[in-house]
Design a protein around this motif. Structure first.
Motif, PDB file in Angstrom:
ATOM      1  N   LEU A   1       1.347  -1.235  -0.077  1.00  0.00           N
ATOM      2  CA  LEU A   1      -0.026   0.318   0.243  1.00  0.00           C
ATOM      3  C   LEU A   1       0.500   1.135   0.170  1.00  0.00           C
ATOM      4  N   ARG A   2       2.069   1.517   0.707  1.00  0.00           N
ATOM      5  CA  ARG A   2       3.338   2.153   0.521  1.00  0.00           C
ATOM      6  C   ARG A   2       3.390   2.323  -0.360  1.00  0.00           C
ATOM      7  N   TYR A   3       4.027   1.716  -1.615  1.00  0.00           N
ATOM      8  CA  TYR A   3       4.491   2.064  -2.570  1.00  0.00           C
ATOM      9  C   TYR A   3       3.046   2.468  -3.630  1.00  0.00           C
ATOM     10  N   PHE A   4       2.275   1.726  -3.241  1.00  0.00           N
ATOM     11  CA  PHE A   4       0.903   2.026  -4.622  1.00  0.00           C
ATOM     12  C   PHE A   4       0.668   3.916  -4.244  1.00  0.00           C
ATOM     13  N   GLN A   5       0.248   4.325  -2.795  1.00  0.00           N
ATOM     14  CA  GLN A   5       0.313   4.977  -2.480  1.00  0.00           C
ATOM     15  C   GLN A   5       1.427   6.876  -2.628  1.00  0.00           C
ATOM     16  N   ILE A   6       2.553   6.374  -3.151  1.00  0.00           N
ATOM     17  CA  ILE A   6       3.144   7.628  -2.771  1.00  0.00           C
ATOM     18  C   ILE A   6       3.929   7.172  -4.961  1.00  0.00           C
ATOM     19  N   ASN A   7       4.074   6.026  -5.177  1.00  0.00           N
ATOM     20  CA  ASN A   7       4.625   6.074  -6.364  1.00  0.00           C
ATOM     21  C   ASN A   7       3.215   6.085  -8.295  1.00  0.00           C
ATOM     22  N   SER A   8       2.585   5.843  -7.186  1.00  0.00           N
ATOM     23  CA  SER A   8       0.946   5.787  -8.640  1.00  0.00           C
ATOM     24  C   SER A   8      -0.580   6.740  -7.865  1.00  0.00           C
ATOM     25  N   ILE A   9      -1.078   6.651  -6.858  1.00  0.00           N
ATOM     26  CA  ILE A   9      -2.019   7.085  -6.217  1.00  0.00           C
ATOM     27  C   ILE A   9      -2.393   8.894  -6.298  1.00  0.00           C
ATOM     28  N   GLY A  10      -0.608   9.269  -6.300  1.00  0.00           N
ATOM     29  CA  GLY A  10      -0.346  10.483  -5.780  1.00  0.00           C
ATOM     30  C   GLY A  10      -0.083  11.186  -6.697  1.00  0.00           C
ATOM     31  N   ALA A  11       0.134  10.398  -7.643  1.00  0.00           N
ATOM     32  CA  ALA A  11       0.430  11.072  -9.645  1.00  0.00           C
ATOM     33  C   ALA A  11      -0.500  12.052  -9.682  1.00  0.00           C
ATOM     34  N   VAL A  12      -1.682  10.217 -10.019  1.00  0.00           N
ATOM     35  CA  VAL A  12      -3.113  10.654 -10.740  1.00  0.00           C
ATOM     36  C   VAL A  12      -3.930  11.415  -9.513  1.00  0.00           C
ATOM     37  N   LEU A  13      -3.961  12.005  -8.350  1.00  0.00           N
ATOM     38  CA  LEU A  13      -4.722  13.020  -7.962  1.00  0.00           C
ATOM     39  C   LEU A  13      -3.876  14.350  -7.595  1.00  0.00           C
ATOM     40  N   LEU A  14      -2.814  14.679  -8.446  1.00  0.00           N
ATOM     41  CA  LEU A  14      -1.849  15.635  -9.168  1.00  0.00           C
ATOM     42  C   LEU A  14      -2.819  15.936 -10.560  1.00  0.00           C
ATOM     43  N   ALA A  15      -2.512  14.822 -11.094  1.00  0.00           N
ATOM     44  CA  ALA A  15      -3.303  15.309 -12.904  1.00  0.00           C
ATOM     45  C   ALA A  15      -4.545  15.895 -12.495  1.00  0.00           C
TER      46      ALA A  15
ATOM     47  N   ALA B   1       4.065   0.292 -12.374  1.00  0.00           N
ATOM     48  CA  ALA B   1       3.226  -0.121 -13.146  1.00  0.00           C
ATOM     49  C   ALA B   1       2.150   0.448 -13.667  1.00  0.00           C
ATOM     50  N   ALA B   2       1.497   0.516 -12.485  1.00  0.00           N
ATOM     51  CA  ALA B   2      -0.233   1.287 -12.198  1.00  0.00           C
ATOM     52  C   ALA B   2       0.134   2.514 -12.758  1.00  0.00           C
ATOM     53  N   LEU B   3       1.240   3.139 -12.293  1.00  0.00           N
ATOM     54  CA  LEU B   3       1.372   4.723 -12.257  1.00  0.00           C
ATOM     55  C   LEU B   3       1.272   5.330 -14.490  1.00  0.00           C
ATOM     56  N   ASN B   4       1.994   4.103 -14.856  1.00  0.00           N
ATOM     57  CA  ASN B   4       2.473   4.400 -16.519  1.00  0.00           C
ATOM     58  C   ASN B   4       0.784   4.659 -16.831  1.00  0.00           C
ATOM     59  N   MET B   5      -0.370   2.984 -16.379  1.00  0.00           N
ATOM     60  CA  MET B   5      -1.356   3.295 -16.896  1.00  0.00           C
ATOM     61  C   MET B   5      -2.368   4.418 -16.485  1.00  0.00           C
ATOM     62  N   PHE B   6      -1.966   4.924 -14.930  1.00  0.00           N
ATOM     63  CA  PHE B   6      -3.254   6.314 -14.662  1.00  0.00           C
ATOM     64  C   PHE B   6      -2.448   7.041 -15.764  1.00  0.00           C
ATOM     65  N   MET B   7      -1.222   7.074 -16.022  1.00  0.00           N
ATOM     66  CA  MET B   7      -0.855   8.687 -16.495  1.00  0.00           C
ATOM     67  C   MET B   7      -1.357   8.495 -18.130  1.00  0.00           C
ATOM     68  N   ARG B   8      -1.409   7.064 -19.072  1.00  0.00           N
ATOM     69  CA  ARG B   8      -1.974   6.800 -19.434  1.00  0.00           C
ATOM     70  C   ARG B   8      -3.006   7.336 -19.947  1.00  0.00           C
TER      71      ARG B   8
END
Length: 250
Positions: free
Chosen positions: A113-127, A168-175
């Motif tokens: 969960l910590r990996y996902f919160q920092i590396n992927s979820i935060g980015a899509v919230l910024l978007a 990988a989740a970050l890549n999908m979010f931003m795509r």
């Protein structure tokens, strides 16, 4: 040439700090906004702010807290109407408590969960919350720092479950963000970027087998990214780029 207003998220050290320095040196850049999470690690950033009080503006931000992102964007909107460049350098691989997993027996749900919160979820919230600042007639670019190990097609070694999956989740979010942005903010280019192995605290324990010519200084990494940004065109939005400007497999 980079111009307009820029935002570097995760600017206290490493790649983010080097990006701030290089943007400050660009005469066409009006303002640089830089975020940090922990003040004790941002002393060099604060020194730069003292040197460039009319150009560099620093703000404490934890991108895993959506309320902080909301407040930060309100702060930006009071200062500027348009954002032309945003680079999210926030990322997490390891610390004294948590290390990347080498096998399934090391999997821990809290760590994942910590990996996902920092590396992927935060980015899509910024978007989500930065969108109003991209809605203008000028070309703009939003970059999220990803990693080649987040490529599913390039995964031949295994291990590092949480870090790989969160990137990988970050890549999908931003795509997916790129597809929506094409409709609602059509002049904004959205990409993810693998910076190569950069000599920072994040990569230091894992540099043993990296050839010297493939271990980049933060300054070189920042320069390579900014060079790519100047060359991006609208059809590049939604792509996953490597440090040498090639496109990586998903």
């Amino acid at each position: 040439m980079i111009s307009g207003n820029g935002l570097i998220l995760g600017a206290s050290q490493g790649i983010g700090l080097s990006l701030v320095k290089q943007l400050l040196a660009e005469s066409q850049v009006n303002r640089v906004y830089a975020t940090y999470c922990h003040p004790e690690s941002a002393t060099e950033l604060f020194s730069l702010q003292a040197t460039y009080p009319d150009k560099l503006f620093c703000h404490q931000l934890d991108i895993t807290e959506e309320s902080q992102i909301v407040d930060f964007v309100k702060f930006l909107q009071q200062d500027i109407q348009q954002l032309h460049l945003g680079i999210n350098c926030v990322g997490f691989l390891h610390d004294a408590i948590q290390q990347p997993e080498k096998s399934l027996k090391q999997i821990n749900s809290d760590n994942l969960l910590r990996y996902f919160q920092i590396n992927s979820i935060g980015a899509v919230l910024l978007a989500k919350h930065l969108l109003p600042l991209w809605k203008h007639g000028d070309r703009s670019v939003f970059v999220s720092i990803s990693a080649k190990v987040g490529s599913i097609g390039d995964n031949h070694l295994g291990g590092w479950y949480g870090y790989r999956a969160s990137k990988a989740a970050l890549n999908m979010f931003m795509r997916t963000v790129a597809i929506e942005y094409a409709r609602v903010s059509p002049r904004t280019i959205v990409i993810t970027y693998h910076p190569g192995t950069t000599d920072t605290r994040l990569s230091r324990p894992f540099q043993k087998n990296v050839p010297p010519e493939k271990l980049f200084s933060p300054e070189r990494t920042a320069s390579q990214l900014l060079q790519l940004i100047t060359k991006l065109e609208m059809p590049d939005s939604g792509q996953f780029f490597s440090w040498d400007s090639s496109k990586l497999p998903w």
